[in-house]
Design a protein around this motif. Sequence first.
Motif, PDB file in Angstrom:
ATOM      1  N   VAL A  54       1.015  -1.184  -0.065  1.00 49.57           N
ATOM      2  CA  VAL A  54       0.142   0.104  -0.024  1.00 49.57           C
ATOM      3  C   VAL A  54       0.881   1.528   0.145  1.00 49.57           C
ATOM      4  O   VAL A  54       1.749   1.392   0.634  1.00 49.57           O
ATOM      5  N   ALA A  55       0.802   2.076  -1.225  1.00 46.79           N
ATOM      6  CA  ALA A  55       1.871   2.903  -1.406  1.00 46.79           C
ATOM      7  C   ALA A  55       0.974   4.499  -0.866  1.00 46.79           C
ATOM      8  O   ALA A  55       0.221   4.730  -0.874  1.00 46.79           O
ATOM      9  N   LEU A  56       1.886   5.027  -0.570  1.00 46.18           N
ATOM     10  CA  LEU A  56       1.961   6.224   0.291  1.00 46.18           C
ATOM     11  C   LEU A  56       1.208   7.505  -0.525  1.00 46.18           C
ATOM     12  O   LEU A  56      -0.392   7.960  -0.643  1.00 46.18           O
ATOM     13  N   MET A  57       1.365   7.517  -2.288  1.00 50.35           N
ATOM     14  CA  MET A  57       0.242   8.261  -3.315  1.00 50.35           C
ATOM     15  C   MET A  57      -0.573   7.545  -4.009  1.00 50.35           C
ATOM     16  O   MET A  57      -1.332   8.204  -4.800  1.00 50.35           O
ATOM     17  N   GLY A  58      -1.532   7.254  -2.448  1.00 51.04           N
ATOM     18  CA  GLY A  58      -2.220   6.093  -3.523  1.00 51.04           C
ATOM     19  C   GLY A  58      -2.176   5.333  -4.610  1.00 51.04           C
ATOM     20  O   GLY A  58      -3.244   4.647  -5.147  1.00 51.04           O
ATOM     21  N   THR A  59      -1.228   3.752  -4.330  1.00 52.63           N
ATOM     22  CA  THR A  59      -1.876   3.085  -4.909  1.00 52.63           C
ATOM     23  C   THR A  59      -1.499   1.555  -4.125  1.00 52.63           C
ATOM     24  O   THR A  59      -0.442   1.928  -3.312  1.00 52.63           O
ATOM     25  N   THR A  60      -2.131   0.909  -4.430  1.00 53.09           N
ATOM     26  CA  THR A  60      -2.210  -0.927  -3.756  1.00 53.09           C
ATOM     27  C   THR A  60      -1.289  -1.199  -4.633  1.00 53.09           C
ATOM     28  O   THR A  60      -1.350  -1.247  -6.391  1.00 53.09           O
ATOM     29  N   VAL A  61      -0.500  -2.253  -5.165  1.00 53.66           N
ATOM     30  CA  VAL A  61       0.979  -2.849  -6.589  1.00 53.66           C
ATOM     31  C   VAL A  61       0.698  -4.482  -5.311  1.00 53.66           C
ATOM     32  O   VAL A  61       0.808  -4.849  -4.307  1.00 53.66           O
ATOM     33  N   ASP A  62      -0.260  -5.050  -6.222  1.00 52.49           N
ATOM     34  CA  ASP A  62      -0.123  -7.051  -5.769  1.00 52.49           C
ATOM     35  C   ASP A  62       0.832  -7.268  -6.209  1.00 52.49           C
ATOM     36  O   ASP A  62       0.810  -6.617  -7.421  1.00 52.49           O
ATOM     37  N   VAL A  63       1.266  -8.722  -6.249  1.00 55.17           N
ATOM     38  CA  VAL A  63       3.004  -8.784  -6.267  1.00 55.17           C
ATOM     39  C   VAL A  63       2.636 -10.302  -6.845  1.00 55.17           C
ATOM     40  O   VAL A  63       2.410 -10.979  -5.321  1.00 55.17           O
TER      41      VAL A  63
END
Length: 223
Positions: free
Chosen positions: A102-111
């Motif tokens: 969960v990134a600070l700039m409003g992005t989620t990244v599923d890996v």
Amino acid sequence: MKKDELEVLRRNLPVCPGINGKGEYYNSVVLVLLTLINDEYQIVFEKRCKDIRQGGEICLPGGMYDAEQDASLEMTALRETREELGVAAEEIEIVGRLDTVVALMGTTVDVFVGITRVKPEEMRINPDEVERIFTLPVSYFQQNEPEKYQVMTKIHPSYIDVETQREVILLPSARLGLPKRYRKSWGGFRHKVLVYKTNEGIIWGITARIIFDLVSRAQGSKG
């Protein structure tokens, strides 16, 4: 709440809790693509074209989840890898997942983590998105700790519009009767930023965090 409503609640509680408000984020998916070179697994990295978002930076193959094209997040990872590297889904074995970022700039990244027998020289990169690709052995990251830095984030209930120079109220704290401390910026969370220095360039931010997670689990230091 009545007894029948409690049963409805019980049935709708998630078996595996997700991320509250995930739909409000820019939801992206990446693939940590491993390939065996000289009996050692190496990670395939991309350097983005200069003319796209975050141009010139080093990243992993991936992109935004598209509900119209993708039946699952895994399909997003495979589709984006095919579009960027020319590696077909049937040439990739998905071996598992890492934690969602969960990134600070409003992005989620599923890996996702996958293995391919396709060698880098056989990959057909998309020149509109990828300037070049390269690989680095997983052992490089096992032997070289990342440098650690920090950035600070604050919550702003308002901001100044650049064009009009007028204040835009996002959260009317005074009108809502919230405590005075919420009428100005508050918080000040310090977020860790990882940086790997390599001969191919700087690997940092979300990409570095994902690689650190992968390496930690490969060494058995994460459950």
